[in-house]
Design a protein around this motif. Structure first.
Motif, PDB file in Angstrom:
ATOM      1  N   ALA A   1       0.275  -1.398   0.253  1.00 46.28           N
ATOM      2  CA  ALA A   1       0.008   0.065   0.103  1.00 46.28           C
ATOM      3  C   ALA A   1       1.040   1.332   0.074  1.00 46.28           C
ATOM      4  O   ALA A   1       0.565   2.364  -0.745  1.00 46.28           O
ATOM      5  CB  ALA A   1      -1.180   0.274   1.829  1.00 46.28           C
ATOM      6  N   SER A   2       2.064   1.354   0.692  1.00 49.19           N
ATOM      7  CA  SER A   2       2.717   2.678   0.693  1.00 49.19           C
ATOM      8  C   SER A   2       3.689   2.570  -0.705  1.00 49.19           C
ATOM      9  O   SER A   2       3.795   3.854  -1.408  1.00 49.19           O
ATOM     10  CB  SER A   2       3.923   1.706   0.881  1.00 49.19           C
ATOM     11  N   THR A   3       3.962   0.976  -1.479  1.00 47.62           N
ATOM     12  CA  THR A   3       4.664   1.482  -2.699  1.00 47.62           C
ATOM     13  C   THR A   3       3.413   1.821  -3.457  1.00 47.62           C
ATOM     14  O   THR A   3       3.613   3.368  -4.227  1.00 47.62           O
ATOM     15  CB  THR A   3       4.900   0.076  -3.282  1.00 47.62           C
ATOM     16  N   LEU A   4       2.190   1.732  -3.840  1.00 46.84           N
ATOM     17  CA  LEU A   4       0.873   2.345  -4.430  1.00 46.84           C
ATOM     18  C   LEU A   4       1.106   4.001  -4.333  1.00 46.84           C
ATOM     19  O   LEU A   4       0.817   4.543  -5.172  1.00 46.84           O
ATOM     20  CB  LEU A   4      -0.376   1.345  -4.486  1.00 46.84           C
ATOM     21  N   ARG A   5       0.913   3.982  -2.748  1.00 45.52           N
ATOM     22  CA  ARG A   5       0.603   5.204  -2.889  1.00 45.52           C
ATOM     23  C   ARG A   5       2.021   6.217  -3.688  1.00 45.52           C
ATOM     24  O   ARG A   5       1.799   7.042  -3.721  1.00 45.52           O
ATOM     25  CB  ARG A   5       0.490   6.122  -1.293  1.00 45.52           C
ATOM     26  N   ARG A   6       2.995   5.887  -3.221  1.00 41.89           N
ATOM     27  CA  ARG A   6       4.540   6.539  -3.771  1.00 41.89           C
ATOM     28  C   ARG A   6       4.363   6.565  -5.582  1.00 41.89           C
ATOM     29  O   ARG A   6       4.163   7.556  -6.185  1.00 41.89           O
ATOM     30  CB  ARG A   6       5.924   6.040  -3.543  1.00 41.89           C
ATOM     31  N   LEU A   7       3.388   5.364  -6.314  1.00 41.88           N
ATOM     32  CA  LEU A   7       3.282   5.308  -7.170  1.00 41.88           C
ATOM     33  C   LEU A   7       2.271   6.427  -7.950  1.00 41.88           C
ATOM     34  O   LEU A   7       2.791   6.903  -9.059  1.00 41.88           O
ATOM     35  CB  LEU A   7       2.423   4.172  -7.642  1.00 41.88           C
ATOM     36  N   ARG A   8       1.032   6.227  -6.849  1.00 39.84           N
ATOM     37  CA  ARG A   8       0.109   7.313  -7.364  1.00 39.84           C
ATOM     38  C   ARG A   8       0.379   8.589  -7.043  1.00 39.84           C
ATOM     39  O   ARG A   8      -0.434   8.879  -5.964  1.00 39.84           O
ATOM     40  CB  ARG A   8      -1.389   7.213  -7.169  1.00 39.84           C
ATOM     41  N   ARG A   9       0.876   9.468  -7.834  1.00 39.69           N
ATOM     42  CA  ARG A   9       1.569  11.057  -7.073  1.00 39.69           C
ATOM     43  C   ARG A   9      -0.070  12.034  -6.778  1.00 39.69           C
ATOM     44  O   ARG A   9      -0.031  12.134  -6.033  1.00 39.69           O
ATOM     45  CB  ARG A   9       2.191  11.966  -7.600  1.00 39.69           C
ATOM     46  N   ALA A  10      -0.513  11.396  -7.605  1.00 40.83           N
ATOM     47  CA  ALA A  10      -2.104  11.974  -6.808  1.00 40.83           C
ATOM     48  C   ALA A  10      -2.777  11.125  -6.256  1.00 40.83           C
ATOM     49  O   ALA A  10      -3.917  10.429  -6.851  1.00 40.83           O
ATOM     50  CB  ALA A  10      -2.353  12.829  -8.440  1.00 40.83           C
ATOM     51  N   ASP A  11      -3.011  10.719  -5.691  1.00 35.85           N
ATOM     52  CA  ASP A  11      -3.471   9.140  -4.249  1.00 35.85           C
ATOM     53  C   ASP A  11      -5.275   9.852  -4.647  1.00 35.85           C
ATOM     54  O   ASP A  11      -5.274  10.911  -4.593  1.00 35.85           O
ATOM     55  CB  ASP A  11      -3.050   9.968  -2.962  1.00 35.85           C
ATOM     56  N   SER A  12      -5.500   8.826  -4.778  1.00 38.68           N
ATOM     57  CA  SER A  12      -6.795   8.934  -4.904  1.00 38.68           C
ATOM     58  C   SER A  12      -7.642   8.687  -3.320  1.00 38.68           C
ATOM     59  O   SER A  12      -6.987   8.255  -2.526  1.00 38.68           O
ATOM     60  CB  SER A  12      -7.707   8.230  -5.169  1.00 38.68           C
ATOM     61  N   GLU A  13      -8.774   9.502  -3.338  1.00 40.17           N
ATOM     62  CA  GLU A  13      -9.125   9.090  -1.510  1.00 40.17           C
ATOM     63  C   GLU A  13      -9.699   7.912  -1.604  1.00 40.17           C
ATOM     64  O   GLU A  13      -8.997   7.072   0.172  1.00 40.17           O
ATOM     65  CB  GLU A  13     -10.457   9.542  -1.871  1.00 40.17           C
ATOM     66  N   THR A  14      -9.679   6.418  -2.407  1.00 46.94           N
ATOM     67  CA  THR A  14     -10.257   5.391  -1.989  1.00 46.94           C
ATOM     68  C   THR A  14      -8.709   4.259  -1.391  1.00 46.94           C
ATOM     69  O   THR A  14      -8.345   3.730  -0.293  1.00 46.94           O
ATOM     70  CB  THR A  14     -10.351   4.592  -3.435  1.00 46.94           C
ATOM     71  N   LEU A  15      -7.393   4.694  -2.067  1.00 52.52           N
ATOM     72  CA  LEU A  15      -6.500   4.929  -2.238  1.00 52.52           C
ATOM     73  C   LEU A  15      -6.171   4.800  -0.685  1.00 52.52           C
ATOM     74  O   LEU A  15      -4.926   4.291   0.226  1.00 52.52           O
ATOM     75  CB  LEU A  15      -5.201   4.677  -3.211  1.00 52.52           C
TER      76      LEU A  15
END
Length: 395
Positions: free
Chosen positions: A371-385
């Motif tokens: 989940a931490s990696t996904l947040r870094r990959l998505r610079r514009a974090d979605s509210e769901t993530l």
């Protein structure tokens, strides 16, 4: 129990009911939790507080840990983890339990069977809450029983210790888990059942995983396979096959691809000779072997992501398998998808894992890492993530 008067509890209950568990109406939640519909409505509107017992019932109906609904939930805390000291105190007195009542063996067996179902369903809060008293009663029964009755009680103790260990290990209490494994080995010896001894050898591998002693763990499993009864009937085939499954995974962690493949092949051959079922507390059969094929590929590392994804192209674990095993499959699939450059697929897999077994998923270290990696990959974090990352305490 004191009532929690934080209005945010009601909002979180409504969120889990309508978003995490889509199409669950207030009436369905009331039915599933055995809480009056009017009470559910008032709680969600913030018009009344909720007792600990009622919150537990609602959380169980929603399939989440009650800590997710509280205002004071901590990043690394859960109600299940808070109950671990009670388990530790009980097992410390395994050879000198306090005095008290003892139910008939048939009732003790039914209680243990219920706890095993909680283990397979990853209901760690229930295990930690209810198991200390049951373990005390089982040890009391064992030590006061006639010699001819002790073997069956020892079998029940092994099953109960295994349930306690599942909660301890999954919640990261590895020292407590190791103590429980040793008690399982003690009780299995008293039960004088070779198949039970084999099942304990399967569980013992957790101590090698926790210590990252993968080569030693593989050696221990090979010894257990050699000592296991000949595979002449379904239960014996399942016991040996489960040990091969476990050996394949720890061989993968040891980066011994040849050994992993050999053990997987042996497990698959034995699985073809039995139906998918739970044998001596361990699920085994063709579907379990497929799940372990993914586990082995992920254990071997990113270069083997395609092998993990290949298993899942036309197959997903059936709902008849235990929730813990199915959620583990999606957690490992998510890691393979991340390695393969499929972040959206990885996030979907993590959400599926959470829906199947929220307690198992939230406390799994790989979930927090991914989940931490996904947040870094998505610079514009979605509210769901972002919400998911906060839920599992990802940094």
């Amino acid at each position: 129990m004191p009532a929690n008067t934080d209005k945010g509890v009601g909002r979180r209950i409504a969120y889990y009911r309508s978003v995490v568990r889509p199409k669950m109406t207030q009436q369905e939640l009331a039915n599933a939790s055995c809480v009056a519909l009017g009470t559910i409505r008032k709680i969600e509107r913030g018009e009344r507080g909720v007792s600990d017992d009622t919150l537990q019932a609602i959380a169980d109906a929603l399939g989440v840990d009650p800590a997710r609904l509280r205002h004071d939930r901590g990043a690394a805390q859960s109600q299940a983890r808070d109950g671990l000291p009670a388990l530790s105190a009980v097992i410390a007195a395994y050879d000198c339990p306090d005095d008290g009542p003892i139910r008939p063996v048939s009732e003790l067996r039914a209680a243990v069977d219920a706890t095993v179902k909680w283990r397979l369903g990853a209901q760690y809060t229930r295990i930690v809450r209810d198991l200390p008293d049951l373990l005390t009663e089982l040890t009391r029964a064992y030590h006061t029983a006639a010699a001819g009755e002790r073997a069956e009680l020892a079998q029940l103790l092994v099953s109960a210790y295994r349930c306690a260990d599942a909660a301890a290990y999954k919640l990261g209490a590895h020292d407590l888990s190791a103590r429980l494994v040793e008690l399982m080995r003690w009780a299995a010896a008293a039960a004088e059942d070779p198949l039970l001894t084999a099942s304990v050898a399967y569980v013992r591998t957790e101590t090698f995983f926790a210590a990252r002693a993968h080569t030693a763990g593989l050696r221990a499993l090979r010894q257990a396979i050699d000592a296991a009864p000949a595979p002449t009937a379904a239960a014996q085939r399942a016991a040996r096959g489960a040990l091969h499954m476990r050996a394949a995974v720890i061989a993968g962690r040891a980066k011994d691809a040849d050994a992993a493949d050999a053990h997987l092949s042996d497990a698959a051959r034995l699985a073809d000779q039995v139906k998918e079922d739970v044998y001596y507390g361990t699920a085994f059969g063709p579907d379990s072997v497929r799940i372990h094929q993914v586990s082995v590929a992920v254990s071997l590392g990113g270069d083997h992501a395609s092998a993990a994804l290949g298993v899942t192209h036309e197959w997903k674990p059936p709902t008849s398998l235990g929730a813990e095993r199915r959620s583990g499959f999606y957690i490992e699939l998510a890691r393979a998808q991340l390695w393969a450059g499929m972040p959206d697929g990885a996030f979907e897999s993590l959400k599926v894992a959470r829906k199947i077994a929220p307690q198992h998923t939230r406390d799994h270290p790989w979930v927090r890492e991914d989940a931490s990696t996904l947040r870094r990959l998505r610079r514009a974090d979605s509210e769901t993530l972002t919400s998911f990352a906060e839920w599992c305490a990802a940094t």
